[in-house]
Design an enzyme around this catalytic site. Structure first.
Site, PDB file in Angstrom:
ATOM      1  N   GLY A  11       8.806  -6.509   5.912  1.00 31.68           N
ATOM      2  CA  GLY A  11       8.080  -7.955   5.873  1.00 31.68           C
ATOM      3  C   GLY A  11       8.379  -8.337   4.411  1.00 31.68           C
ATOM      4  O   GLY A  11       8.365  -7.659   3.804  1.00 31.68           O
ATOM      5  N   ARG A  15       2.744 -12.765  -0.668  1.00 28.78           N
ATOM      6  CA  ARG A  15       1.606 -12.943  -1.503  1.00 28.78           C
ATOM      7  C   ARG A  15       1.051 -12.610  -2.642  1.00 28.78           C
ATOM      8  O   ARG A  15       0.297 -12.384  -3.317  1.00 28.78           O
ATOM      9  CB  ARG A  15       0.232 -13.363  -0.355  1.00 28.78           C
ATOM     10  CG  ARG A  15      -0.098 -13.907   0.186  1.00 28.78           C
ATOM     11  CD  ARG A  15      -0.655 -14.076   1.445  1.00 28.78           C
ATOM     12  NE  ARG A  15      -0.322 -13.208   2.461  1.00 28.78           N
ATOM     13  CZ  ARG A  15      -1.777 -12.709   3.298  1.00 28.78           C
ATOM     14  NH1 ARG A  15      -2.809 -12.836   2.929  1.00 28.78           N
ATOM     15  NH2 ARG A  15      -1.480 -12.039   4.450  1.00 28.78           N
ATOM     16  N   LYS A  22       6.856  -5.612  -1.270  1.00 24.37           N
ATOM     17  CA  LYS A  22       5.999  -5.103  -1.185  1.00 24.37           C
ATOM     18  C   LYS A  22       5.285  -3.595  -1.375  1.00 24.37           C
ATOM     19  O   LYS A  22       4.589  -3.320  -2.269  1.00 24.37           O
ATOM     20  CB  LYS A  22       4.423  -5.949  -0.910  1.00 24.37           C
ATOM     21  CG  LYS A  22       3.284  -5.475  -0.722  1.00 24.37           C
ATOM     22  CD  LYS A  22       2.235  -6.505   0.416  1.00 24.37           C
ATOM     23  CE  LYS A  22       2.908  -6.653   1.979  1.00 24.37           C
ATOM     24  NZ  LYS A  22       1.711  -7.288   2.770  1.00 24.37           N
ATOM     25  N   GLY A  78       8.791  -9.589  14.205  1.00 22.33           N
ATOM     26  CA  GLY A  78       7.963  -9.770  14.740  1.00 22.33           C
ATOM     27  C   GLY A  78       7.671  -8.381  15.122  1.00 22.33           C
ATOM     28  O   GLY A  78       8.587  -7.363  14.804  1.00 22.33           O
ATOM     29  N   GLY A 105       3.985   0.047   6.331  1.00 16.54           N
ATOM     30  CA  GLY A 105       4.010   0.753   4.997  1.00 16.54           C
ATOM     31  C   GLY A 105       3.191  -0.467   3.598  1.00 16.54           C
ATOM     32  O   GLY A 105       3.427   0.363   2.483  1.00 16.54           O
ATOM     33  N   ASN A 388      16.919  14.514 -38.494  1.00 18.30           N
ATOM     34  CA  ASN A 388      17.404  15.589 -37.204  1.00 18.30           C
ATOM     35  C   ASN A 388      18.374  14.611 -36.817  1.00 18.30           C
ATOM     36  O   ASN A 388      18.853  14.781 -36.230  1.00 18.30           O
ATOM     37  CB  ASN A 388      16.307  15.578 -35.533  1.00 18.30           C
ATOM     38  CG  ASN A 388      15.680  14.575 -35.498  1.00 18.30           C
ATOM     39  OD1 ASN A 388      15.101  13.121 -36.383  1.00 18.30           O
ATOM     40  ND2 ASN A 388      15.198  14.837 -34.116  1.00 18.30           N
ATOM     41  N   ARG A 442      13.729  17.921 -55.958  1.00 19.79           N
ATOM     42  CA  ARG A 442      13.045  16.292 -56.610  1.00 19.79           C
ATOM     43  C   ARG A 442      13.542  16.757 -58.050  1.00 19.79           C
ATOM     44  O   ARG A 442      14.432  16.862 -58.774  1.00 19.79           O
ATOM     45  CB  ARG A 442      11.320  16.430 -56.345  1.00 19.79           C
ATOM     46  CG  ARG A 442      10.691  17.159 -57.242  1.00 19.79           C
ATOM     47  CD  ARG A 442       9.821  17.580 -56.961  1.00 19.79           C
ATOM     48  NE  ARG A 442       8.651  18.083 -57.780  1.00 19.79           N
ATOM     49  CZ  ARG A 442       7.808  19.158 -57.238  1.00 19.79           C
ATOM     50  NH1 ARG A 442       7.299  18.582 -56.334  1.00 19.79           N
ATOM     51  NH2 ARG A 442       6.720  19.456 -58.094  1.00 19.79           N
TER      52      ARG A 442
HETATM   53  C1  UD1 Z   1      -0.614  -7.384  12.760  1.00 20.82           C
HETATM   54  C2  UD1 Z   1      -0.918  -7.472  14.133  1.00 20.82           C
HETATM   55  C3  UD1 Z   1      -2.826  -7.885  14.333  1.00 20.82           C
HETATM   56  C4  UD1 Z   1      -3.494  -6.246  13.377  1.00 20.82           C
HETATM   57  C5  UD1 Z   1      -3.098  -6.572  11.701  1.00 20.82           C
HETATM   58  C6  UD1 Z   1      -3.159  -5.790  11.425  1.00 20.82           C
HETATM   59  C7  UD1 Z   1       0.623  -7.927  15.781  1.00 20.82           C
HETATM   60  C8  UD1 Z   1       1.375  -8.657  16.718  1.00 20.82           C
HETATM   61  N1  UD1 Z   1      -0.583  -7.843  15.265  1.00 20.82           N
HETATM   62  O1  UD1 Z   1      -0.721  -8.632  12.278  1.00 20.82           O
HETATM   63  O2  UD1 Z   1      -2.970  -7.318  15.570  1.00 20.82           O
HETATM   64  O3  UD1 Z   1      -4.679  -7.137  13.305  1.00 20.82           O
HETATM   65  O4  UD1 Z   1      -1.508  -6.816  12.147  1.00 20.82           O
HETATM   66  O5  UD1 Z   1      -3.015  -6.322   9.300  1.00 20.82           O
HETATM   67  O6  UD1 Z   1       1.415  -6.419  15.426  1.00 20.82           O
HETATM   68  N2  UD1 Z   1       6.593  -6.480   9.705  1.00 20.82           N
HETATM   69  C9  UD1 Z   1       7.247  -5.899   9.831  1.00 20.82           C
HETATM   70  N3  UD1 Z   1       9.046  -7.088  10.654  1.00 20.82           N
HETATM   71  C10 UD1 Z   1       8.273  -8.226  11.490  1.00 20.82           C
HETATM   72  C11 UD1 Z   1       6.873  -8.482  11.592  1.00 20.82           C
HETATM   73  C12 UD1 Z   1       5.816  -7.045  10.608  1.00 20.82           C
HETATM   74  O7  UD1 Z   1       7.932  -4.898   9.640  1.00 20.82           O
HETATM   75  O8  UD1 Z   1       8.923  -8.637  12.064  1.00 20.82           O
HETATM   76  C13 UD1 Z   1       6.039  -4.839   9.034  1.00 20.82           C
HETATM   77  C14 UD1 Z   1       5.084  -5.695   8.240  1.00 20.82           C
HETATM   78  O9  UD1 Z   1       6.145  -5.641   6.971  1.00 20.82           O
HETATM   79  C15 UD1 Z   1       3.375  -5.308   8.098  1.00 20.82           C
HETATM   80  C16 UD1 Z   1       3.572  -5.055   9.288  1.00 20.82           C
HETATM   81  O10 UD1 Z   1       4.666  -4.819  10.043  1.00 20.82           O
HETATM   82  O11 UD1 Z   1       3.793  -4.058   7.148  1.00 20.82           O
HETATM   83  C17 UD1 Z   1       2.704  -5.784  10.076  1.00 20.82           C
HETATM   84  O12 UD1 Z   1       3.086  -7.417   9.722  1.00 20.82           O
HETATM   85  P1  UD1 Z   1       2.396  -8.721   9.438  1.00 20.82           P
HETATM   86  O13 UD1 Z   1       2.693  -9.404   9.764  1.00 20.82           O
HETATM   87  O14 UD1 Z   1       1.142  -8.210   8.251  1.00 20.82           O
HETATM   88  O15 UD1 Z   1       0.954  -8.627  10.974  1.00 20.82           O
HETATM   89  P2  UD1 Z   1      -0.025  -9.316  11.119  1.00 20.82           P
HETATM   90  O16 UD1 Z   1       0.377 -10.475  11.684  1.00 20.82           O
HETATM   91  O17 UD1 Z   1      -0.979  -9.875   9.791  1.00 20.82           O
END
Ligand code: UD1
Ligand code: CA
Length: 458
Positions: A11, A15, A22, A78, A105, A388, A442
């Protein structure tokens, strides 16, 4: 049984408003993704897979040399899609009773015990889910249970009905799944939902439908599952992490003047009855012997401080090795390669670098000692400089046992001052001085009688 740990780290983390991905932002001086890897590595028989996307090269580089395989997710479709990117590597190695542990992560501080509990559940063929009750569950996936309290599904906030949004038990995202089930479920995910994403969370309903048991457990504290999305959350988690470390130190016998004013960015090992005053930063690997005192505002990095040594306020030590009973500061700077033998003393406004200073020797004021070995019981006067560096090369200075260097002397390296030699104050020493000799380098003082002071032009 083998555990494949999949760390989601693709991700963007927009923010954070940062050019750094991140997961490379730090808690306690260590990248968040490294915390995740280190904690997972405490489990037995693991293989690590990190799913990277945004800032992939930087993450790869930060983890270079570790036994981690990378799966590139070039488009973030996702969490289900993210895990799927790691599956080819997992399937290839998979044995029938394997388990996949999914970690984020950006959720750095989950306890090893918690991870172990999830893995233990998955090892019995069930799905282990880490959930938590939040006063404000907004934004998270909700845990949907039936009337028997069995977990039936996870519904994302954006897809949830008003009744589901009223649920306070949320998905932390961390789960352990029997590998064979996961491999079967992932291809069945669809992106027909409010976010058009492949939700990993949809496998929960699949498990329920397939009659695979789902066991939800909770962490000991909320911070264990706290994710970091912005710098405010990062700072909050940092404070919690530091308070945990301070607590551990105190329970192991270290006195802290104020546990909220110590920062540890690395590891500290220590003896008994160590005292640390306020606003101290310990970085890298720091070893503190019995009875060590560290006064306020010191920064100590990758150093060993011997028994009973006393580091006075505002001192800065890096890669320094101090034997027992040394006295340093206030306002001292010990740079890499400084080695103090027993009861050596470094005073205020003294800088040392690649300097071995013998037992009981004193360098008390306003001095630079670099590329130098000083014997035992020597005394280096205020304002002494070892010259030095000629602008191109570095040269060494040797000062013998019991030598006395008068104040404001320049020792132009390479040069040797013998045992028991004396250097007159204000000397510029360019030639070796033999043992017990006095060197005076000196200009001779002239006193001019009848000197007329200049008169101001009118
Ligand atoms: C996800 C969960 C949610 C949970 C929340 C907790 C799903 C669909 N939802 O939501 O139920 O309450 O985490 O924080 O799983 N990431 C990837 N690739 C992607 C999408 C995400 O590597 O395509 C990684 C992001 O970098 C992050 C983690 O997965 O570290 C979670 O992604 P994020 O987008 O924060 O998930 P949420 O929508 O918050
Ligand atoms: Ca999130």
């Amino acid at each position: 049984m083998s555990i494949d740990v999949v760390v989601l780290a693709a991700g963007q983390g927009s923010r954070m408003k940062s050019s750094l991905p991140k997961v490379l932002h730090t808690i306690g001086g260590k990248p968040m993704v490294q915390h995740v890897i280190d904690r997972a590595s405490a489990l037995e028989n693991i293989r690590l897979h990190v799913v990277i996307g945004h800032g992939a090269d930087q993450v790869r580089e930060a983890l270079a040399g570790q036994s981690v395989s990378f799966a590139l997710q070039s488009e973030q479709l996702g969490t289900g899609h993210a895990v799927a990117q790691a599956m080819p590597a997992i399937k290839a190695e998979c044995n029938d009773d394997g388990v996949v542990l999914v970690l984020y992560g950006d959720v750095p501080l989950t306890a090893v015990d918690t991870l172990q509990s999830l893995v233990d559940i998955a090892a019995t063929g069930q799905l282990g889910l880490l959930t938590v009750e939040l006063d404000n569950p907004s934004g998270y996936g909700r845990i949907v249970r039936n009337t028997d309290r069995q977990v039936m599904a996870i519904v994302e906030q954006k897809d949830a009905t008003p009744e589901q949004r009223a649920i306070h038990e949320i998905n932390t995202g961390i789960m352990a799944i029997p590998t064979l089930h996961l491999a079967r479920w992932l291809p069945l995910l669809s992106a027909e939902n409010a976010q058009n994403e492949y939700y990993l969370t949809d496998i929960i309903a699949m498990a329920a439908a397939d009659g695979v048991g789902i066991e939800a457990i909770q962490p000991a504290t909320e911070q264990e599952v706290q994710g970091v999305n912005n710098r405010l959350q990062q700072a909050e988690l940092e404070r919690w992490f530091q308070s945990q470390q301070a607590e551990t130190l105190m329970l192991n016998g270290v006195s802290l003047a104020d546990p909220s004013r110590l920062d540890i960015r690395g590891t500290v090992s220590h003896g008994q009855d160590v005292f640390i005053d306020v606003n101290v930063i310990l970085e890298g690997d720091v070893v503190l012997g019995d009875g060590v005192i560290i006064e306020s505002n010191c920064v100590i990095r990758d150093s060993v401080i011997g028994t009973g040594s006393h580091i006075k306020a505002n001192s800065h030590l890096e890669q320094a090795q101090l034997a027992a009973g040394c006295d340093v500061g206030p306002f001292a700077r010990l740079r890499p390669g400084t080695e103090l033998a027993e009861a050596a003393r470094i005073g205020n406004f003294v800088e040392t670098k690649k300097a071995q200073i013998g037992a009981g020797s004193k360098v008390n004021h306003l001095t630079y000692i670099g590329d130098t070995r000083i014997g035992q019981g020597a005394n280096v006067g205020a304002g002494t400089i070892t010259c030095n560096y000629d602008g191109v090369n570095k040269f060494r200075t040797e000062i013998g046992d019991g030598a006395f260097i008068g104040s404001n002397s320049s020792l132009v390296a390479p040069v040797e001052i013998g045992n028991g030699a004396t250097i007159a104050a204000g000397s510029t020493v360019t030639r070796n001085v033999a043992a017990q000799e006095l060197a005076v380098g000196r200009g001779k003082q002239r006193n001019i009688a009848g000197w007329k002071k200049p008169v101001k032009n009118s």
